[in-house]
Design an enzyme around this catalytic site. Structure first.
Site, PDB file in Angstrom:
ATOM      1  N   LYS A  70       0.812  -1.228   0.000  1.00  0.00           N
ATOM      2  CA  LYS A  70       0.000   0.000   0.000  1.00  0.00           C
ATOM      3  C   LYS A  70       0.844   1.276   0.000  1.00  0.00           C
ATOM      4  CE  LYS A  70      -4.113  -0.227   2.274  1.00  0.00           C
ATOM      5  NZ  LYS A  70      -5.110  -0.528   3.321  1.00  0.00           N
ATOM      6  N   ASP A 107     -10.206   4.007   1.840  1.00  0.00           N
ATOM      7  CA  ASP A 107     -10.491   3.526   3.204  1.00  0.00           C
ATOM      8  C   ASP A 107     -11.299   4.552   4.003  1.00  0.00           C
ATOM      9  OD1 ASP A 107      -9.480   0.970   3.177  1.00  0.00           O
ATOM     10  OD2 ASP A 107      -7.482   1.556   3.855  1.00  0.00           O
TER      11      ASP A 107
HETATM   12  P1  NAP Z   1      -0.957  -1.370  11.700  1.00  0.00           P
HETATM   13  O1  NAP Z   1      -0.548  -0.256  10.816  1.00  0.00           O
HETATM   14  O2  NAP Z   1      -0.044  -2.534  11.904  1.00  0.00           O
HETATM   15  O3  NAP Z   1      -1.332  -0.754  13.148  1.00  0.00           O
HETATM   16  C1  NAP Z   1      -1.667  -1.612  14.221  1.00  0.00           C
HETATM   17  C2  NAP Z   1      -2.128  -0.769  15.413  1.00  0.00           C
HETATM   18  O4  NAP Z   1      -2.559  -1.667  16.441  1.00  0.00           O
HETATM   19  C3  NAP Z   1      -1.034   0.117  16.006  1.00  0.00           C
HETATM   20  O5  NAP Z   1      -1.608   1.292  16.507  1.00  0.00           O
HETATM   21  C4  NAP Z   1      -0.513  -0.781  17.164  1.00  0.00           C
HETATM   22  O6  NAP Z   1       0.071  -0.033  18.207  1.00  0.00           O
HETATM   23  C5  NAP Z   1      -1.811  -1.385  17.636  1.00  0.00           C
HETATM   24  N1  NAP Z   1      -1.536  -2.631  18.388  1.00  0.00           N
HETATM   25  C6  NAP Z   1      -1.179  -3.823  17.867  1.00  0.00           C
HETATM   26  N2  NAP Z   1      -1.004  -4.721  18.876  1.00  0.00           N
HETATM   27  C7  NAP Z   1      -1.276  -4.058  20.041  1.00  0.00           C
HETATM   28  C8  NAP Z   1      -1.277  -4.428  21.405  1.00  0.00           C
HETATM   29  N3  NAP Z   1      -0.977  -5.687  21.792  1.00  0.00           N
HETATM   30  N4  NAP Z   1      -1.608  -3.501  22.345  1.00  0.00           N
HETATM   31  C9  NAP Z   1      -1.928  -2.213  21.970  1.00  0.00           C
HETATM   32  N5  NAP Z   1      -1.937  -1.813  20.667  1.00  0.00           N
HETATM   33  C10 NAP Z   1      -1.613  -2.713  19.715  1.00  0.00           C
HETATM   34  O7  NAP Z   1      -2.340  -2.041  11.192  1.00  0.00           O
HETATM   35  P2  NAP Z   1      -3.524  -1.296  10.392  1.00  0.00           P
HETATM   36  O8  NAP Z   1      -3.320  -1.501   8.942  1.00  0.00           O
HETATM   37  O9  NAP Z   1      -3.673   0.048  10.925  1.00  0.00           O
HETATM   38  O10 NAP Z   1      -4.793  -2.227  10.784  1.00  0.00           O
HETATM   39  C11 NAP Z   1      -5.279  -2.234  12.103  1.00  0.00           C
HETATM   40  C12 NAP Z   1      -6.575  -3.041  12.191  1.00  0.00           C
HETATM   41  O11 NAP Z   1      -7.595  -2.438  11.421  1.00  0.00           O
HETATM   42  C13 NAP Z   1      -6.452  -4.485  11.685  1.00  0.00           C
HETATM   43  O12 NAP Z   1      -7.153  -5.322  12.556  1.00  0.00           O
HETATM   44  C14 NAP Z   1      -7.124  -4.436  10.336  1.00  0.00           C
HETATM   45  O13 NAP Z   1      -7.703  -5.694   9.976  1.00  0.00           O
HETATM   46  C15 NAP Z   1      -8.204  -3.410  10.593  1.00  0.00           C
HETATM   47  N6  NAP Z   1      -8.659  -2.738   9.356  1.00  0.00           N
HETATM   48  C16 NAP Z   1      -9.962  -2.902   9.008  1.00  0.00           C
HETATM   49  C17 NAP Z   1     -10.430  -2.281   7.873  1.00  0.00           C
HETATM   50  C18 NAP Z   1     -11.869  -2.461   7.478  1.00  0.00           C
HETATM   51  O14 NAP Z   1     -12.198  -2.253   6.313  1.00  0.00           O
HETATM   52  N7  NAP Z   1     -12.731  -2.798   8.406  1.00  0.00           N
HETATM   53  C19 NAP Z   1      -9.575  -1.485   7.085  1.00  0.00           C
HETATM   54  C20 NAP Z   1      -8.243  -1.332   7.486  1.00  0.00           C
HETATM   55  C21 NAP Z   1      -7.798  -1.988   8.634  1.00  0.00           C
HETATM   56  P3  NAP Z   1       1.677   0.258  18.200  1.00  0.00           P
HETATM   57  O15 NAP Z   1       1.879   1.475  17.340  1.00  0.00           O
HETATM   58  O16 NAP Z   1       2.000   0.485  19.635  1.00  0.00           O
HETATM   59  O17 NAP Z   1       2.341  -0.974  17.634  1.00  0.00           O
END
Ligand code: NAP
Length: 276
Positions: A70, A107
């Site tokens: 992405k 998104d």
């Molecule tokens: P990302 O860039 O990897 O970000 C992950 C986030 O989760 C970061 O803020 C991270 O905090 C936090 N995190 C992960 N493990 C954690 C823990 N154990 N305790 C506290 N915080 C934690 O991922 P992303 O692309 O943003 O996606 C995040 C979620 O959104 C995923 O579940 C994805 O499937 C979902 N999503 C859904 C849609 C939809 O269409 N519904 C679209 C996009 C994403 P740190 O910065 O501290 O690591």
């Protein structure tokens, strides 16, 4: 593209087998009686440029891109929308007839449309929003909330530095709160959005305090496996308007489908069923 050529689209990731997008687009194509196919494309990062250059020659009109491609699209595409630049990532590419690749990010559109449809009384400008998380999804949500007129966006993230980075990028309408005191911010919020992966199957539970949630708050979890997370269950119990993440996944797909296949698909209960 010539009239007799069947338009092709797909989702490009690495890995990509888990993606639900082929099911969604395939369903819309069938339902609308359109000629076209949408396929998963597993492409390693090193092959990205070569594959992108050859896809239009094979009849592709565009692709969705997912992890890990992405961010690299901003470098590779010929045209990048302002929205994709702001978010720092693209998820929808269109192969234009002039040979150029246009990169967009839908998104934020998917996020807003999901809330507008499933929480019709939601007023993004009515009060502060709390965004849990500061990753890629949080960026899209923050850009969308800013555009929608949310007066204050409070970002709580486990790694505070990442939230501070967003504050620097997106300016004074953002405020950073500690992850451990997220519960205080939630108690003041008109909108709460979980953009972390917490609560997803195979991940730890989201354990921030939800004691202060009050009736009327709109609570959205981007996680959609399971559909009913702890956050949404507690929100419902407290009289909040709880919206799951599946709608965002579906709505973000609409602009790409329309661009590629020339027809805007309807999002309804049957569309959700296809993905469950
Ligand atoms: P990302 O860039 O990897 O970000 C992950 C986030 O989760 C970061 O803020 C991270 O905090 C936090 N995190 C992960 N493990 C954690 C823990 N154990 N305790 C506290 N915080 C934690 O991922 P992303 O692309 O943003 O996606 C995040 C979620 O959104 C995923 O579940 C994805 O499937 C979902 N999503 C859904 C849609 C939809 O269409 N519904 C679209 C996009 C994403 P740190 O910065 O501290 O690591």
């Amino acid at each position: 593209m010539s009239e007799d050529r069947i338009p092709l689209a797909g989702v490009m990731g690495h890995p990509v087998a888990h993606s639900r997008s082929p099911r969604l687009h395939g369903y819309w194509l069938r339902r609308l009686g359109l000629r076209g196919h949408y396929v998963p494309l597993d492409v390693a990062p090193g092959d990205l440029r070569d594959v992108l250059a050859s896809l239009p020659k094979a009849g592709f009109v565009g692709v969705n891109v997912t992890i890990p491609h992405k961010e690299s699209m901003l470098e590779i595409a010929d045209l990048v929308t302002d929205r994709a630049t702001l978010i720092g990532a693209a998820n929808t590419l269109t192969f234009q007839s002039d040979g150029r690749i246009r990169a967009d990010n839908t998104d934020g559109y998917g996020f807003l449309e999901n809330l507008r449809r499933n929480a019709p009384a939601w007023q993004p400008e009515a009060g502060p929003a709390v965004v849990l998380g500061a990753g890629g999804a949080a960026r899209a949500v923050i850009v969308a909330l800013r555009e929608a007129g949310t007066p204050e966006i409070v970002v709580c993230n486990r790694t505070r530095g990442r939230a501070e980075q967003l504050r620097q990028e997106f300016g004074p309408r953002l405020r950073v709160e500690d992850w451990v005191t997220a519960g205080h911010a939630i108690a003041e919020a008109a909108t709460v959005v979980n953009t972390t992966s917490l609560g997803m199957v195979g991940q730890p539970e989201l354990r921030v305090s939800l004691d202060g949630l009050h009736p009327g708050t709109v609570v959205n979890d981007l996680v959609y496996t399971p559909l009913e997370t702890r956050l949404l269950r507690v929100a419902r119990e407290k009289g909040c308007v709880a919206v799951d993440g599946l709608g965002m996944l579906i709505h973000q797909a609409v602009p790409g489908f329309e661009r590629w296949f020339g027809c805007r698909p309807e999002v309804d209960a049957a569309t959700r069923e296809v993905l469950l």
